[in-house]
Design an enzyme around this catalytic site. Structure first.
Site, PDB file in Angstrom:
ATOM      1  N   GLY A  11       0.823  -1.209   0.000  1.00  0.00           N
ATOM      2  CA  GLY A  11       0.000   0.000   0.000  1.00  0.00           C
ATOM      3  C   GLY A  11       0.856   1.258   0.000  1.00  0.00           C
ATOM      4  CD  GLN A  12      -1.978   6.038  -1.061  1.00  0.00           C
ATOM      5  OE1 GLN A  12      -1.581   7.139  -1.419  1.00  0.00           O
ATOM      6  NE2 GLN A  12      -3.197   5.846  -0.603  1.00  0.00           N
ATOM      7  CB  ALA A  62      -6.669  -0.679   6.562  1.00  0.00           C
ATOM      8  CE1 TYR A  63     -13.358  -4.440   1.888  1.00  0.00           C
ATOM      9  CE2 TYR A  63     -13.905  -2.156   2.409  1.00  0.00           C
ATOM     10  CZ  TYR A  63     -14.129  -3.305   1.674  1.00  0.00           C
ATOM     11  OH  TYR A  63     -15.117  -3.327   0.721  1.00  0.00           O
ATOM     12  CB  THR A  64      -8.496   1.631   2.295  1.00  0.00           C
ATOM     13  OG1 THR A  64      -7.946   0.966   1.155  1.00  0.00           O
ATOM     14  CG2 THR A  64      -7.540   1.504   3.469  1.00  0.00           C
ATOM     15  CB  THR A 103      -9.429   6.715   9.018  1.00  0.00           C
ATOM     16  OG1 THR A 103     -10.050   7.638   8.111  1.00  0.00           O
ATOM     17  CG2 THR A 103     -10.542   5.937   9.707  1.00  0.00           C
ATOM     18  CG  ASP A 104     -10.205  11.847   7.943  1.00  0.00           C
ATOM     19  OD1 ASP A 104      -9.863  10.740   7.465  1.00  0.00           O
ATOM     20  OD2 ASP A 104     -10.677  12.760   7.240  1.00  0.00           O
ATOM     21  CE1 TYR A 127     -11.162   2.558   5.941  1.00  0.00           C
ATOM     22  CE2 TYR A 127     -11.773   4.871   6.153  1.00  0.00           C
ATOM     23  CZ  TYR A 127     -10.803   3.880   6.137  1.00  0.00           C
ATOM     24  OH  TYR A 127      -9.481   4.215   6.317  1.00  0.00           O
TER      25      TYR A 127
END
Length: 281
Positions: A11-12, A62-64, A103-104, A127
């Site tokens: 991932g990133q 993660a599941y994003t 996450t936000d 999510y």
């Protein structure tokens, strides 16, 4: 030599950590993709963790898929909640350190001031619900965990807003971008460096921290910055979210207050434009 396991390595954030890792040869780095660390299969995950037996885990997996999560609730919760619960329990039992990325989207967007770590959570999509459940389970199973909430992540790796905009701005003369969702982007390379700085620090103070780049902008303003830095000649119009309906609702305001992480770990947080420039370079 301490062993660092990075989940979600393709991932990133995982990819940016793999760029930085050679500069930290004092650690044995294990970059695990979804075949080596299987977040959607809990029995397999347990044995994989036991085999690797890390001293530190950077949980970037993660599941994003925010919109798809609305129709894949079970899978989102398995990866973002139950797998995190298991990882936290493992680190607690094995006295390993855990930095877990959240996450936000745990917020509902009703605030008008930057959200600190004590702000009330109230996710408005599946999510966000799954990530909040993961946070709660993480700190319950291992109160010595460290959770970093971040927002609007982008990188030269993977799929993200910046790369999508770069492509569209070269393909089209005009695009519309929502202008009523406010927050701040996060360059994954900056977050990766912050995670390593925390591990390198002489202190370990568990709990929840916020991290994103500095600046308060809308997605529309972010797109204007990308257009300018890329030298694209594309007209970008701002539109309300109601003109761009998606399966999952997004918080209209999720700017994160970074004071805690800056104070506790003495981190410098770059402005979003400086980091965007860095990615373009």
């Amino acid at each position: 030599m301490k062993k660092i396991l990075v989940t979600g390595s393709t991932g990133q954030l995982g990819s940016e950590l793999s760029v930085l890792a050679p500069s930290y040869p004092q650690y044995e780095w294990v970059f695990a993709d979804r075949t080596q660390i299987t977040l959607d299969n809990l029995e397999m995950l347990q044995s994989q963790l036991e085999t690797i037996c890390p001293d530190i885990i950077f949980n970037c997996g993660a599941y994003t898929a925010v919109d798809r999560a609305e129709s894949e609730k079970d899978l989102a919760f398995r990866v973002n909640h139950l797998a995190i619960e298991l990882i936290a329990r493992f680190t607690g039992e094995n006295k390993a350190k855990l930095i877990h990325i959240s996450t936000d989207y745990v917020f509902d967007g009703s605030s008008s001031i930057a959200l600190d770590e004590e702000a009330e959570t109230n996710p408005i999509n599946v999510y966000g619900e799954s990530k909040l459940a993961g946070e709660i389970a993480c700190l319950k199973e291992n109160p010595k965990s460290l959770i970093i909430r971040t927002s609007w992540v982008y990188s030269k790796f993977g799929n993200n807003f910046v790369k999508t905009m770069q492509r569209l701005m070269q393909e089209r003369d005009e695009i519309n971008v929502v202008n009523d969702q406010i927050g701040s982007p996060t360059y994954a390379a900056d977050l990766a460096k912050a995670m390593i700085d925390i591990i390198e620090s002489s202190k370990w103070i568990p709990g929840i921290y916020n991290y994103s780049n500095e600046g308060e902008i809308s997605w529309h303003e972010f797109a204007l910055g990308i257009n300018e830095l890329g030298g694209y000649n594309c007209k970008i119009s701002g539109i309300p979210s109601s003109d761009y309906p998606t399966p999952a609702k997004r918080p209209s305001y999720s700017l994160l207050n970074k004071k805690k992480i800056k104070t506790v770990y003495n981190l410098e947080v770059p402005n979003y434009k400086d980091s965007l420039r860095k990615m373009f370079a």
